[in-house]
Each structure stands twice: as structure tokens, then as C-alpha cells.
Design a protein around this motif. Structure first.
Motif, PDB file in Angstrom:
ATOM      1  N   GLN A 117       0.828  -1.207   0.000  1.00  0.00           N
ATOM      2  CA  GLN A 117       0.000   0.000   0.000  1.00  0.00           C
ATOM      3  C   GLN A 117       0.864   1.259   0.000  1.00  0.00           C
ATOM      4  OE1 GLN A 117      -2.499  -1.096   3.453  1.00  0.00           O
ATOM      5  NE2 GLN A 117      -4.267  -1.027   2.074  1.00  0.00           N
ATOM      6  N   SER A 118       1.965   1.234   0.742  1.00  0.00           N
ATOM      7  CA  SER A 118       2.871   2.386   0.770  1.00  0.00           C
ATOM      8  C   SER A 118       3.527   2.595  -0.584  1.00  0.00           C
ATOM      9  CB  SER A 118       3.949   2.187   1.844  1.00  0.00           C
ATOM     10  OG  SER A 118       3.369   2.117   3.138  1.00  0.00           O
ATOM     11  N   ALA A 119       3.906   1.489  -1.231  1.00  0.00           N
ATOM     12  CA  ALA A 119       4.543   1.599  -2.548  1.00  0.00           C
ATOM     13  C   ALA A 119       3.575   2.153  -3.581  1.00  0.00           C
ATOM     14  CB  ALA A 119       5.081   0.236  -2.983  1.00  0.00           C
ATOM     15  N   PHE A 120       2.331   1.692  -3.547  1.00  0.00           N
ATOM     16  CA  PHE A 120       1.344   2.196  -4.509  1.00  0.00           C
ATOM     17  C   PHE A 120       0.922   3.624  -4.191  1.00  0.00           C
ATOM     18  CE2 PHE A 120       0.856  -2.152  -6.050  1.00  0.00           C
ATOM     19  CZ  PHE A 120       0.654  -1.925  -7.404  1.00  0.00           C
ATOM     20  N   ALA A 121       1.077   4.047  -2.940  1.00  0.00           N
ATOM     21  CA  ALA A 121       0.778   5.437  -2.607  1.00  0.00           C
ATOM     22  C   ALA A 121       1.725   6.394  -3.321  1.00  0.00           C
ATOM     23  CB  ALA A 121       0.867   5.650  -1.095  1.00  0.00           C
TER      24      ALA A 121
END
Length: 411
Positions: free
Chosen positions: A194-198
Motif C-alpha cells: 500500500q505504501s509503494a502504490f501510494a
């Protein structure tokens, strides 16, 4: 900033998964569809073709309700089961000619509305409304929206690590495609993804514009009728399958046209000559090799068409697209085809041997002239989506084509 959520998928049991998953039902011939429905009681096709049980063709709301009923039966019979915890699902497709790895997730309807999820095709309101009603009744997504994102080292690293584990599914279908699926339920892995896609600015719809538009319409309708709406309800999301740009494959659609709009062959060629340098290639199969270069098959002969750039002006990303160039220079002004979706004089073809099929259809008299193009690139798709423009219909045939019933998102 792209928002993705894990979800509790409804999935086939491991012993039946190879029997459950199906291609999109439009890809089956009538004979093949009947064979699957007759001899495979576990096929997902039984859910989306519910009238087969009663030897009856069903439509509209009656069909939607029966789809929901068949879905409940598959759950009751433990053909499908619900995962115990929220997960992402890493899915790999591999064949002799193609390999990609992507992520099943719940994508945000709000991202769709705010153009974080970008589109390059128009949708038909009638189809949007019909499919929204379908989703409201059946209460699940079984076919994800295929979306791409810019290649990202962190996402690639996380997914490569997960592929080192034994998969939950590992099977090969009769078309010699191998399928592997991993459940990613570890909270640290979920947070990392989720952090990477943010950090991903945009997701681009590759296939599934009507599915995403219908999900948005369903969310709007559901919110209006839910006084306790919070934004976290399942209807605020839809199932997506995300792959990096580098792993998508894009093929062209050829165009085949009936008649020359009242022109003789010679008159037609003279009109073309004003916009193209024309070279007769004879009866040997000929395909274009670069942008703004087309092949044409007419009266038993192939021609190469090279755009005269001094008489055609590039004004934006859409004007540079070969399908748009062909429409604006030939199909509309010369052949009189104004509506590419509804005009019955034009048909489209795709596939490995499509040039041969196009030639054969014209030789048989089904069509008069055919045009071949080179495939659209992912960069062109993104440029058009970034500019808020819309591609002509049948500009791209995109792979992977995902199986139905592998992972289901409940609404």
C-alpha cells in the motif's frame, strides 16, 4: 496517489480451481459453451449462464437474479469459499509466448472519479446502467478491471519475494496457459504494498472501462440510498488487477469495410493519393512496420500507404494515433463512415493470423477493402489518458485476458 485495499476473496477450492475458472463467455463458440455446461458442473459458466439449468434463455432482471442464485449454490456446495482474512492476491500467467505477474486488489471508486485511475475509452450510458443493475443484484465482481502502472522497483521487489513461496494455486488450463496464485495476507507485506502504490501517481485502465464506470454508478446509487454511508462500504471499491507497464501486451485491430461509398476502385485510389503515397505490393501478404504507415488490401492486391505529413497536421496525442489518422483521412471523409461503433459497413479483426483472415474475408466478397495497422503503444495510451482524450473504438486488443471466477469480490 493510488489507493488499493486487500479484501476477503471468494475463491474456488484448490481441488476444483482448474474446473471452475473460465474464459469470458463471449470467447466460447456456441458448441464449446454447451459442451462445458454439459460436462463440467463446476465451471463458473454455470453461474453466468444460469438459464442452462432450466433449458431456458433468460434475460434482464430474471437472469441477474438467477446468476445470484447459482453463485449462492456454488458457495453452499463448497465449490467456492471465502478467505478468512483480507489479502492481496498475486497472480501469474505464463505461456510459451507470454508471462506476467499482477496483483488482485480492491481499487477505489473515488480514485476513478478524481482521475487517479485514468481512462482512454468512452463508455455507453445504457451499458453502464445495465451492468450497474447487474452488480446490484448479483452482489459480486468476478472479472477485474485490468490496470497498468509505471514500473516500480519496490513493488517488483516485494512481488518477486512472494513468488519465492509455494503458490496457493498452480494449474494449467487446456490452452496450455499455466496459472499461479499466491495469497498475500501478512500485514507487513500488505502495508508495504500500500505504501509503494501510494507513490504511484496514476493507474491506467487497459481493459474494463464499462466495468469500472458501472462500479462507479453503483457506488453513486448505493450512497444515495444509504443514510449511514461512511465511504468504507464494499460498493466504494471494485476489483482490479494491476500489472506494470512493461508486462502488458497490445495488439492491433484491423479494419474491414463493405463497399467504397459509391466510388470505383480507381476513384478511391485517386482520393487516397491526395493524403498517402501509395505503393502496390501485389498479392504477397503485406503488413505495416511503423507508425503512420498502413497496409491496404483491395481487389486481390496489397498496398502500402505512407501518410503525407505535409497535408495532415498533428495537434495533440489523439491526432498522432494511427486509428484516429485512418478515421480522419479515409474512413470518414472518403468511405463515409461517421460512427465507428454503429455503422454496419465496418468490422474489426484481431489475432495472430488476422491479416490472412482479412484477406480471405475480402476475397470471399464479405468486405471490399481492409486496412492493417501497427499496434498502439502503452506510451500512446497513457498520453491520451493524461490529456483526457478518448481513443477511437477498437484501437487496442490487450493481454492478459483474465479468467473469470479465479477471485471474486463481494459487494
Amino acid at each position: 496517489m493510488a489507493i488499493i485495499k486487500p479484501f476477503q476473496a471468494i475463491r474456488p477450492t484448490t481441488d476444483k480451481v482448474a474446473h471452475v475458472v473460465s474464459r469470458s463467455y463471449q470467447n466460447y463458440s456456441r458448441r464449446e459453451l454447451n459442451a462445458v455446461l454439459s460436462y463440467n458442473p463446476f465451471s463458473f459458466l454455470h453461474i453466468i449462464n444460469p438459464g442452462y439449468k432450466y433449458h431456458k434463455n433468460v434475460k434482464g432482471q430474471e437472469r441477474f437474479q438467477l446468476v445470484h442464485n447459482r453463485y449462492l449454490e456454488f458457495l453452499e456446495d463448497n465449490v467456492l469459499t471465502k478467505d478468512p482474512q483480507d489479502s492481496f492476491y498475486l497472480y501469474q500467467v505464463e505461456s510459451a509466448h507470454f508471462n506476467c505477474s499482477g496483483l488482485f486488489c480492491a481499487a477505489s471508486v473515488n480514485d476513478y472519479r478524481t482521475n487517479v485511475i485514468k481512462k482512454h475509452e468512452t463508455t455507453l450510458q445504457r451499458r453502464e446502467s445495465l451492468f450497474a443493475k447487474y452488480l446490484e443484484t448479483v452482489k459480486f465482481n468476478a472479472e477485474p478491471v485490468l490496470m497498468t502502472y509505471e514500473d516500480n522497483e519496490e513493488i517488483a521487489r516485494i512481488l518477486a519475494k512472494e513468488r519465492g513461496r509455494p503458490p496457493a494455486y498452480y494449474f494449467t488450463t487446456t490452452d496450455k496457459v499455466t496459472h499461479r496464485l499466491w495469497t498475500l495476507s501478512d500485514k507487513k507485506t500488505i502495508t508495504s504494498l500500500q505504501s509503494a502504490f501510494a507513490n504511484i501517481d496514476s493507474l491506467y485502465i487497459a481493459d474494463g472501462h464499462h466495468r469500472s464506470a458501472s462500479s462507479n454508478l453503483l457506488a453513486e446509487n448505493s450512497e444515495r440510498h444509504n443514510p449511514s454511508h461512511t465511504g468504507n462500504e464494499p460498493y466504494n471499491f471494485f476489483m482490479g488487477y494491476l500489472i506494470p507497464d512493461s508486462q502488458i501486451r497490445i495488439f492491433e485491430f484491423n479494419r474491414m469495410v463493405k463497399g467504397l461509398n459509391g466510388l470505383s476502385k480507381e476513384e478511391f485510389l485517386i482520393k487516397l493519393d491526395a493524403l498517402y503515397r501509395i505503393e502496390n505490393q501485389g498479392d504477397i501478404l503485406y503488413k505495416p512496420t511503423k507508425k503512420h504507415h498502413f497496409s491496404m488490401y483491395l481487389d486481390g492486391e496489397f498496398y502500402s500507404l505512407y501518410l503525407r505529413k505535409k497535408v495532415y497536421q498533428f495537434t495533440d496525442a489523439l491526432s498522432k494515433l494511427d486509428t484516429q489518422i485512418l478515421y480522419k483521412t479515409v474512413l470518414e471523409p472518403i468511405l463515409g463512415i461517421h460512427d465507428l461503433r454503429k455503422d454496419k459497413r465496418i468490422q474489426y479483426g484481431h489475432g495472430k493470423h488476422n491479416a490472412i483472415k482479412m484477406k480471405d474475408a475480402i476475397d470471399r466478397g464479405r468486405f471490399t477493402v481492409g486496412f492493417g495497422l501497427v499496434p498502439v503503444s502503452i506510451q500512446e495510451i497513457k498520453a491520451i489518458a493524461d490529456a483526457g482524450l478518448v481513443m477511437p473504438p477498437k484501437s487496442t486488443y490487450i493481454e492478459p485476458k483474465l479468467r473469470s471466477g479465479l477471485a471474486i469480490y463481494e459487494l
